[in-house]
Design an enzyme around this catalytic site. Structure first.
Site, PDB file in Angstrom:
ATOM      1  CB  CYS A   1      12.550   9.812   8.964  1.00 50.48           C
ATOM      2  SG  CYS A   1      13.429   8.647   7.723  1.00 50.48           S
TER       3      CYS A   1
ATOM      4  CE  LYS B   1      -1.750   3.062   2.874  1.00 56.31           C
ATOM      5  NZ  LYS B   1      -1.956   4.190   2.206  1.00 56.31           N
TER       6      LYS B   1
ATOM      7  CD  GLU C   1       9.569  12.941  11.834  1.00 55.50           C
ATOM      8  OE1 GLU C   1      10.452  12.426  11.481  1.00 55.50           O
ATOM      9  OE2 GLU C   1       8.491  12.355  12.080  1.00 55.50           O
TER      10      GLU C   1
ATOM     11  CD  GLU D   1      12.604   4.800   8.439  1.00 53.99           C
ATOM     12  OE1 GLU D   1      12.674   5.633   9.414  1.00 53.99           O
ATOM     13  OE2 GLU D   1      12.581   5.056   7.406  1.00 53.99           O
TER      14      GLU D   1
END
Length: 477
Positions: free
Chosen positions: A285, A176, A385, A251
């Site tokens: 990231c 996906k 973040e 991750e």
């Protein structure tokens, strides 16, 4: 005329059992974030679509898992070759679907997946598929059907780092891609069929996380989930997967600290640090979003940053001169702008950028690349973040404080250090992260990639990336 205006994308469909499966229900618009225009549509997939894909993957598994690693590598090498042939198509597609500047799209978004695939093939060539330990034969076998859920920021690269090792290990896959940037995944699916991957070995189901992602995560016939995305989404996937005790590799987010030591070349380290903070518009990231500098060098570092920031052209991603394009979506633009406003409200010193759109860019998902100085290391912008072109400059007093600040977030994905090599290595060993860049190390796709703490678990790339997709059997004799 913008190239996106003339580029033709496939009709809305999934890719199941080696062919396009037309949409049968609702559609999701794919929007060019530079213009706000709808450039394509994909199906809003359902749990029933996931079931169909899983059945195709199950049917293909016995034959594919029985092939040798060498046979699988031959097919994947053809995939790499075809990605290289279609590099310009891939680059322009990714630029259109998520706003990457075309130069970055060509040099990274389209090029790195080819490199990652070929390095994974090399890792498979000397992987210990079997070994002898005393009187036992240790056999490593494919885990089964893998559900891969991938993000929008590096849509093809993140796909490749999951799907290619999974296939090399002998698994079949239900994929996906992000509904924000799903079009490059469709190109990849077509390429795998053209390369001779048997029908059903790779299946692509488009849709949203709450519907298709959840159906994949909780599916009783899927043996493993490999996910890249936010920490919040990773937690939900882990809960959904727990009902079937399936393996989960995550991750997740990051908040990388770039520690500039007193013995570093300050100007070189600061300029390079800015480039890694703002790469892909900060939508990475591993972006070096926190620059830690000795307190006595803070003001000089800020001067260097102010001058270097002037070189970052913001604008149309189809222009080769553009360095920072739009963010991937309007939703992401609003999120990043809210963090910029929060940084100002909390008292950080605004050096470059700030709220609002860049001059002359009144439409599209653009933000002003922003630098804050004198940032409190425990403030919101230094702990959470942001995923945009926002750099925080944080002063520190000594090594111990630098390490404490670097390790202070919930994340543990990556970090960077600039300084005298032995000094930098000593600091690197104290950081609670999965990978550390010391003095701008060369990219190494043979090394494992993954995080500590709430940046996830498991590893991608190299031997450890292959091992994630394998079961281990001990046969005593």
């Amino acid at each position: 005329m913008n190239e996106t205006d003339t580029k033709v994308f496939p009709a809305p469909s999934h890719w199941i059992d080696g062919k396009a499966v037309p949409a049968s229900g609702d559609l999701i618009d794919v929007t060019d974030p530079a213009t706000g225009k709808v450039i394509a549509q994909v199906p809003a997939g359902t749990a029933a679509d996931v079931d169909t894909a899983v059945e195709a993957a199950l049917a293909a598994f016995p034959a594919w898992s029985a092939t040798s690693p060498e046979e699988r590598a031959t097919v994947l090498q053809r995939v790499a070759d075809l990605m290289r042939e279609r590099a310009e198509d891939i680059a322009t597609t990714i630029s259109a679907e998520m706003g990457a500047p075309i130069s970055l799209a060509r040099n990274a978004q389209a090029a790195l997946p080819v490199l990652a695939t070929e390095v994974s093939i090399a890792a498979a060539a000397d992987f210990p598929w079997t070994e002898e330990i005393a009187n036992s034969l240790i056999v490593r076998e494919p885990i089964g059907v893998v559900g891969a859920i991938t993000p929008w920021n590096f849509p093809l690269q993140q796909l490749v780092t999951k799907v290619v090792p999974a296939l090399l290990a002998g698994n079949t896959v239900v994929l996906k891609p992000s509904e924000v940037a799903p079009l490059s995944a469709r190109i990849f699916a077509e390429i795998t069929t053209d390369a001779g991957l048997p029908d059903g070995v790779l299946n692509l189901v488009n849709g949203t996380g709450p519907v298709v992602g959840e159906a994949i995560s909780g599916h009783p016939k899927i043996d493993m989930i490999s996910f890249t995305g936010s920490t919040a989404a990773g937690k939900k996937i882990t809960v959904a997967a727990a009902a079937n005790v399936k393996r989960v590799a995550l991750e997740l987010g990051g908040k990388a600290a770039h520690i500039i030591l007193p013995d570093a070349d300050l100007e070189e380290a600061v300029v390079r640090g800015l480039s890694y903070a703002w790469i892909n518009g900060g939508q990475a990231c591993g972006a070096w979003s926190r620059m830690l500098v000795p307190a006595e060098l803070h003001d000089r570092a800020v001067e260097i940053l102010r001058e270097a920031a002037a070189n970052y052209t913001v604008g149309d991603p189809t222009d080769p001169a553009t360095i920072i394009g739009p963010l991937a979506s309007e939703t992401q633009r609003q999120r990043v702008e809210s963090y910029i406003e929060k940084g100002i409200a909390d008292g950080a010193t605004l050096i470059v950028g700030g709220p609002g759109r860049p001059d002359g860019l009144d439409t599209g998902a653009y933000v002003k690349p922003t630098i804050f100085a004198n940032v409190d290391p425990y403030s919101v912008i230094a702990q959470e973040e942001i995923f945009g072109p926002v750099l925080m400059v944080i002063p520190y007093v000594d090594d111990d404080e630098a390490v404490e600040i670097a390790n202070s977030t919930i994340y543990g994905l990556s970090a960077a250090i600039a300084g005298e090599p032995e000094h930098a290595m000593a600091i690197a060993r104290r950081l609670r992260v999965g990978q550390v860049d010391v003095n701008h190390a060369d990219l190494n796709f043979l090394a494992p990639f993954g995080g500590y703490k709430q940046s996830g678990n498991g590893r991608e790339l190299g031997h450890e990336g292959l091992a994630e997709f394998l079961e281990t059997k001990a046969i005593g004799r």
